[in-house]
Design a protein around this motif. Sequence first.
Motif, PDB file in Angstrom:
ATOM      1  N   LYS A 498       6.902  -4.205  -0.455  1.00 52.56           N
ATOM      2  CA  LYS A 498       6.517  -2.744  -0.361  1.00 52.56           C
ATOM      3  C   LYS A 498       5.515  -2.348   0.484  1.00 52.56           C
ATOM      4  O   LYS A 498       5.240  -0.992   0.792  1.00 52.56           O
ATOM      5  N   GLY A 499       5.221  -3.163   1.530  1.00 57.78           N
ATOM      6  CA  GLY A 499       4.192  -2.742   2.611  1.00 57.78           C
ATOM      7  C   GLY A 499       2.797  -2.632   1.970  1.00 57.78           C
ATOM      8  O   GLY A 499       2.461  -2.784   0.830  1.00 57.78           O
ATOM      9  N   SER A 500       1.856  -2.211   2.903  1.00 60.85           N
ATOM     10  CA  SER A 500       0.368  -1.827   2.481  1.00 60.85           C
ATOM     11  C   SER A 500      -0.061  -0.495   2.580  1.00 60.85           C
ATOM     12  O   SER A 500      -1.017   0.109   2.423  1.00 60.85           O
ATOM     13  N   GLY A 501       0.910   0.643   2.639  1.00 59.37           N
ATOM     14  CA  GLY A 501       0.908   2.085   2.607  1.00 59.37           C
ATOM     15  C   GLY A 501      -0.053   2.162   4.000  1.00 59.37           C
ATOM     16  O   GLY A 501       0.143   1.824   5.029  1.00 59.37           O
ATOM     17  N   SER A 502      -1.172   3.151   3.554  1.00 52.16           N
ATOM     18  CA  SER A 502      -2.128   3.403   4.746  1.00 52.16           C
ATOM     19  C   SER A 502      -3.039   2.199   4.881  1.00 52.16           C
ATOM     20  O   SER A 502      -3.792   2.573   6.039  1.00 52.16           O
ATOM     21  N   GLN A 503      -3.209   1.207   4.258  1.00 50.31           N
ATOM     22  CA  GLN A 503      -4.190   0.307   4.224  1.00 50.31           C
ATOM     23  C   GLN A 503      -3.833  -0.633   5.595  1.00 50.31           C
ATOM     24  O   GLN A 503      -2.728  -1.109   5.777  1.00 50.31           O
ATOM     25  N   ASN A 504      -4.882  -1.053   6.556  1.00 49.76           N
ATOM     26  CA  ASN A 504      -4.609  -1.862   7.424  1.00 49.76           C
ATOM     27  C   ASN A 504      -4.592  -3.313   7.151  1.00 49.76           C
ATOM     28  O   ASN A 504      -5.872  -3.503   6.638  1.00 49.76           O
ATOM     29  N   VAL A 505      -3.824  -4.066   7.272  1.00 46.72           N
ATOM     30  CA  VAL A 505      -3.884  -5.532   6.983  1.00 46.72           C
ATOM     31  C   VAL A 505      -3.393  -6.390   8.112  1.00 46.72           C
ATOM     32  O   VAL A 505      -2.229  -6.293   8.632  1.00 46.72           O
ATOM     33  N   ALA A 506      -4.275  -7.434   8.419  1.00 50.33           N
ATOM     34  CA  ALA A 506      -3.838  -8.422   9.585  1.00 50.33           C
ATOM     35  C   ALA A 506      -3.074  -9.414   8.830  1.00 50.33           C
ATOM     36  O   ALA A 506      -2.949  -9.517   7.694  1.00 50.33           O
ATOM     37  N   THR A 507      -2.112  -9.890   9.738  1.00 52.30           N
ATOM     38  CA  THR A 507      -1.090 -10.927   9.079  1.00 52.30           C
ATOM     39  C   THR A 507      -1.719 -12.365   8.585  1.00 52.30           C
ATOM     40  O   THR A 507      -1.365 -12.882   7.780  1.00 52.30           O
ATOM     41  N   THR A 508      -3.044 -12.456   9.262  1.00 53.12           N
ATOM     42  CA  THR A 508      -3.737 -13.673   8.892  1.00 53.12           C
ATOM     43  C   THR A 508      -4.297 -13.426   7.191  1.00 53.12           C
ATOM     44  O   THR A 508      -3.817 -14.422   6.513  1.00 53.12           O
ATOM     45  N   MET A 509      -4.751 -12.095   7.067  1.00 55.79           N
ATOM     46  CA  MET A 509      -4.794 -11.831   5.979  1.00 55.79           C
ATOM     47  C   MET A 509      -3.822 -11.711   4.714  1.00 55.79           C
ATOM     48  O   MET A 509      -3.846 -12.337   3.604  1.00 55.79           O
TER      49      MET A 509
END
Length: 900
Positions: A498-509
């Motif tokens: 579903k993705g992260s929406g507006s949250q920024n998430v690195a692929t490491t995390m």
Amino acid sequence: MTDPNAIQPSELDQLPDRDPEETAEWQASLDAVTKAAGPHRAAYLMRRTLERAEGAGIALPKLLETDYVNSIPTSAEPAVPGDEAMEQRITAWNRWNAAAMVTRGSKYGVGGHIATFASAAWLYETGFNHFFKGKEADGSGDQLYIQGHASPGIYARAFLDGRLSEEQLDNFRRESGGNGLPSYPHPRRLPWLWEFPTVSMGLGPLSAIYQARFNRYLTNRGIKDTSASHVWAFLGDGEMDEPESTAALALAAREELDNLTFVINCNLQRLDGPVRANFKIVQELEAQFRGAGWNVVKTLWGTAWDELFQLDTTGALVRRLRQVPDAQIQTYQTRDAAYIRQDFFGGDPALVEMAKLLSDDKILECFHLSRGGHEARKVFAAYKAAVEHKGAPTVILAQTVKGHTLGEGFASKNANHQMKKLSVDEFKNMRDLLELPIKDSDFVDGVVPYGHPGADSPEVRYLQERRAALGGPAPARRVHPVAPLPAPAEKAFASFDKGSGSQNVATTMAFVRLVKDLVRDKETGKRWVPIVPDEARTFGMESLFPSLGIYSPKGQTYEPVDRDQLMYYKEAKNGQILNEGITEAGSMADFIAASTSYATHGETMIPFYIFYSMFGWQRTADQMWQLGDQLGRGFLVGATAGRTTLTGEGLQHADGHSPVIAATNPAALSYDPAFAYEVATIVKDGLRRMYGEAAPGEDQDVFYYLTVYNEPMPQPAKPSVQGIDEGIVKGLYRFNTAESAGITPPANAPRIQLLGSGTAIHWALKAQALLAEEWGVAADVWSATSWSELRRDALEADEALLRGEERVPFVRQALQGAEGPVLAVSDYMRQVPDQIAQWVEQDWSSLGADGFGLSDTREAARRHFGVDAESIVVAALAQLARRGEVQATAVKEAREKYGL
């Protein structure tokens, strides 16, 4: 172990002398001995006193070096159980067949090594007859790291045992026909025999230490009781020059790995000449291992030397042995008695008198033949002392003669490592020396025969009875018939769709979050082995500390400074995380042990090793080949990946080439995922392939390499595209078109295909918008999750074509019908995407971060390398201009507009 509460020597030095008179008496006694009996006697008494203190547990500095004599005197040697004469005959047959195998193969020019096994034969035979436990023994049996150049001797023993045929011996180093033997221990080439590849110098000893450590890890975590297993590593004294050979000695001592024994064959020779020509390698190694906390057993001299030591009433002989450099010891091996009398004995009056009592034959017996490593009784005594020693690992320093029993042309000669054959006359002399029943007529047309006493002979029955008593054949590799691991719950992977929406998430995390869910799985969670080289906080893994615990055989003997915090530093005896400190080599050795546990111990483990990508393949690629050789399975994760994602770190941290190196490894499945859902899909498929139900024709003995980034970005939802999972796994799928991205290009707009991997796809998406909005160009964006898997598939298609089979490479299938040229971009050197160029039917060009890294912001670094969105736009326009689809002036205009 020393009482930690005892007063240490440094403390005593700071205290006032409570009895100066008593101290003065001790000092006066030493002065008196020195004056009356000489400094050598005084030194002798001091060494014996220090040894007594050490044995009594008195806290004193350890002796780092002892006399150049055996640690176990002849009078203290235990009796060898069994039939020594029978074992002598078995060893003779193995010596013969090892030499015959290499000599017969020399006519094909394939090489081979004769001298190493000749020197080490008794080191192996004594272990096989009395110590090395097979797979049917308690636990998992012993793990044997065989010195690579000694492999002919191991094959010879397997031949005597009936596990190899004459045909296989004749195919030593000739494997292409399907019935050959690899040069060295190689599980991928001979998987029923070899467990551990050891010829990449230095990696054997390093791996052996971490294997012994991983055995303890399995026991302490309750996975399997491996307490009956012992790890034996056979090494050459020259090999100990490799930094990896001694890199983890302190770890082995610190964790009290008394389930580990190093056996170092000190034949004093390396490939070109003496190991320490002007020094003494045995003494150097003793000091190094003792200083690291190991138990050291020296097995240097054979029983012929007993008479000499008994005559040494002044200590002159021991002093002389300490003085003579190794290269001169080698010279004595090749010279006559007169030379030895003059050079060795002639410089000391006491030794001159001793030599008068010795016959020439006695001198030659001692200096030419009698070494501790050539006598079963002395080797047995050393091995018994090693397995019975508790609280520390043991190293056995066994002195031998390289080329022993091969004749004067081989023994101790500098060139013997490169000598690949014996003449017929030399074989006949060897036959007579070994007392083998081989007739002159058996040498047909000058070809040396193999020797075998018969499948039902006393020798073979004895050998097989000894192995049966010890738990079966050795070495041996077994892949136990264990059921595939059940797949983890689907929700662990689906949550990323579903993705992260507006949250920024690195692929490491994203990867770390996925692992957090997977280790909670009731069926497979305990089998995950997280490995990190002191960078867990860098990768956002500190939340795993309190929940999983960091493995320590001591548990946690202190109160951590952050105990009052939620994510405190928790060590535990049953901890799941292996946090190795700053050692990528040690972490890789951990990974290899864990990734092959399915074969070594019949326990499937799922290791993932996360590291700075720059410090992975560049620094430890040799171990990654070892991993592939050993048929390891698991996930390598190159975090903080790419050449431009590390702001400010610069050249030494900027990885622009690890996928290039990874692509050279046949066992590595290398992926550069752009989005969190791609990470989840790849890990899910990796678990299925390596640990679940692999598809027909799929090789399970692979490992995955994922590059993940520390650049937080919005993670999109997984597109509803048919076949997307197949595309992610195979390496390429269309992420969007200009139209599906909400861009409405002009009618009949020129079109281009943008292929991006990893973090570069975000630049491609920005370029897609710029091309449409500012230049009237329609661009479709593709996610290239694996350039190397696309290439591997294409190579297989080419091979199929040579066999007359029509197969279209997947990359060509995926891009079929895509309009316009193709422009590929990644955060790596152009060589990474260019791997697939020859199979792409469209016009091809690429961008990449070639050259050295530099310190700056991400934006500035990308502009420097010409891979940012604006650079992609200019490159795309240039490609279209060459095709006549845009005006050539547009390229110049764009370059000026973007300040390129």
